[in-house]
Design an enzyme around this catalytic site. Structure first.
Site, PDB file in Angstrom:
ATOM      1  N   CYS A 128      -6.037  -3.445  -4.932  1.00 51.34           N
ATOM      2  CA  CYS A 128      -5.256  -3.412  -3.699  1.00 51.34           C
ATOM      3  C   CYS A 128      -4.593  -4.740  -3.388  1.00 51.34           C
ATOM      4  O   CYS A 128      -3.803  -4.845  -2.452  1.00 51.34           O
ATOM      5  CB  CYS A 128      -6.141  -2.969  -2.532  1.00 51.34           C
ATOM      6  SG  CYS A 128      -6.545  -1.209  -2.595  1.00 51.34           S
TER       7      CYS A 128
ATOM      8  N   LYS B 247      -0.713  -4.716  -3.368  1.00 47.05           N
ATOM      9  CA  LYS B 247       0.054  -4.070  -2.302  1.00 47.05           C
ATOM     10  C   LYS B 247       1.185  -4.974  -1.824  1.00 47.05           C
ATOM     11  O   LYS B 247       1.048  -6.204  -1.810  1.00 47.05           O
ATOM     12  CB  LYS B 247      -0.848  -3.770  -1.092  1.00 47.05           C
ATOM     13  CG  LYS B 247      -1.572  -2.435  -1.138  1.00 47.05           C
ATOM     14  CD  LYS B 247      -2.253  -2.176   0.192  1.00 47.05           C
ATOM     15  CE  LYS B 247      -2.835  -0.777   0.267  1.00 47.05           C
ATOM     16  NZ  LYS B 247      -3.476  -0.522   1.569  1.00 47.05           N
TER      17      LYS B 247
ATOM     18  N   ASP C 109      -4.204   6.340   7.120  1.00 46.68           N
ATOM     19  CA  ASP C 109      -4.661   6.404   5.736  1.00 46.68           C
ATOM     20  C   ASP C 109      -4.120   7.603   4.967  1.00 46.68           C
ATOM     21  O   ASP C 109      -4.022   7.553   3.742  1.00 46.68           O
ATOM     22  CB  ASP C 109      -6.193   6.438   5.709  1.00 46.68           C
ATOM     23  CG  ASP C 109      -6.794   5.191   6.330  1.00 46.68           C
ATOM     24  OD1 ASP C 109      -6.584   4.105   5.762  1.00 46.68           O
ATOM     25  OD2 ASP C 109      -7.444   5.295   7.380  1.00 46.68           O
TER      26      ASP C 109
END
Length: 351
Positions: free
Chosen positions: A20, A23, A54
């Site tokens: 992540c 990102k 989400d």
């Protein structure tokens, strides 16, 4: 660890930003989306892009709603199975974060076919299948491309009673905040990439990133749970800010109560910090009041991008014990109350 063949490059060497941590920074993303025109939103779309939640939620009938999300990224570790398992666990987490039960997944696969062997790519896919088996769902299809960097993830689908949907907005003044997993995955990944993470640290990192956030559906059935999200690439501060802004209140973080993976503070102090941490702070730091005694190491941990991070829950004080018991039942013994919500305009304050 199940490393690729000696003739192959390390998976992380093919990745300009792993997990992540790759990102797009929240400030940049906001600019990219600004002015984007959407079709009129149907009444059945219960959750869309309005609060950067989400997953999307689409009402099918009075008792069922479909939850849909997707997540994919580049390698955060060199072990192919672990990479696939982490990526799939992370994608499924967004379904759990809405309070839904996963029902199936589709694979998203981009691989440098001329660089990685079929055996290595198969092990990545096997790792993803392992996570899906643990979640009790099939991989029902997907899409593949030949790409320069190795990319893997899922489209994850779930089902939920519309009355039980939990958004990242809805926290009320007085609510307590619970974090389900300890922080530090991004810092550990930075140390791993530079050969500074020992076997015990690696085991802790894998244990955290491959643990499914399966407590989500049980937490969602508690009316006293007002808001829920998972902590991923924007770091704890970024996802707390999303909750604060969406809820229209301030969140107050008791920094001393935040659980950390063992060894993370020492690694951060030694300089093992991701570039994404700095980009995160540049995007939203103006809305964070750090308070006295919060140094550079604290800020690095606060903004550390979490791959497959824990659930963040806002719950009425009377039900905090019940929520913690649910976390414990699902194997999250480290879950802890880390702060509360107060009247305010959508900022994050540390104490």
């Amino acid at each position: 660890m199940d490393d690729p063949r000696p003739t192959e490059p390390r998976l992380t060497s093919l990745s300009h930003g792993g997990g992540c941590g790759c990102k797009i920074a929240p400030g940049v993303l906001t600019g990219l989306l600004r002015g984007t025109k959407m079709l009129p939103v149907p009444d059945e779309l219960l959750v869309g892009i309005e609060t950067s939640d989400d997953a999307a939620v689409y009402k099918l009938n009075d008792r069922q709603a479909l939850v849909a999300t997707t997540d994919f990224f580049m390698p955060i570790v060199d072990d192919p199975r672990h990479f696939g398992q982490i990526a799939a666990t992370n994608a499924i987490s967004d379904v759990y974060a809405m309070g839904a039960t996963p029902i199936m997944a589709l694979s998203l696969v981009g691989m440098p076919i001329n660089t990685l062997s079929p055996e290595t790519i198969s092990r990545i896919l096997e790792g993803g299948a392992m996570a899906c088996r643990d979640a009790g769902i099939p991989i029902a299809g997907g899409h593949t491309i030949d790409s320069v960097e190795a990319i893997y993830g899922l489209v994850a689908l779930g089902i939920i009673d519309p009355d039980h949907v939990k958004r990242n907005a809805g926290a009320r003044p007085g609510d307590l905040l619970i974090l389900g997993k300890p922080l530090g995955v991004g810092i550990m990944s930075a140390a791993l990439k530079k050969g500074a993470l020992d076997e015990a640290g690696y085991a802790r990192m894998i244990g955290a990133t491959t643990r499914l956030n399966s407590a989500g559906p049980d937490l969602a059935r508690l009316e006293a749970v007002r808001a829920m999200t998972d902590v991923t690439g924007f770091g704890l501060a970024g996802h707390m800010l999303e909750m604060a802004r969406g809820s229209g209140c301030d969140l107050v973080l008791d920094w001393s109560a935040v659980p950390l993976l063992d060894g993370v503070r020492d690694l951060a102090g030694a300089g093992y910090v991701t570039g994404a941490s700095g980009r995160n702070w540049a995007s939203y730091g103006a809305d964070v009041q750090l308070g006295e005694g919060v140094g550079d190491v604290d800020r690095a941990i606060l903004t550390d991008p979490q791959t497959s991070g824990g659930l963040l829950v806002a719950v009425a004080p009377k039900a905090a014990g019940e929520a913690l018991a649910i976390f414990a039942e699902h194997g999250f013994s480290e879950a802890a109350v880390i702060g509360h919500a107060e009247e305010g305009a959508g900022q994050l304050r540390l104490r």
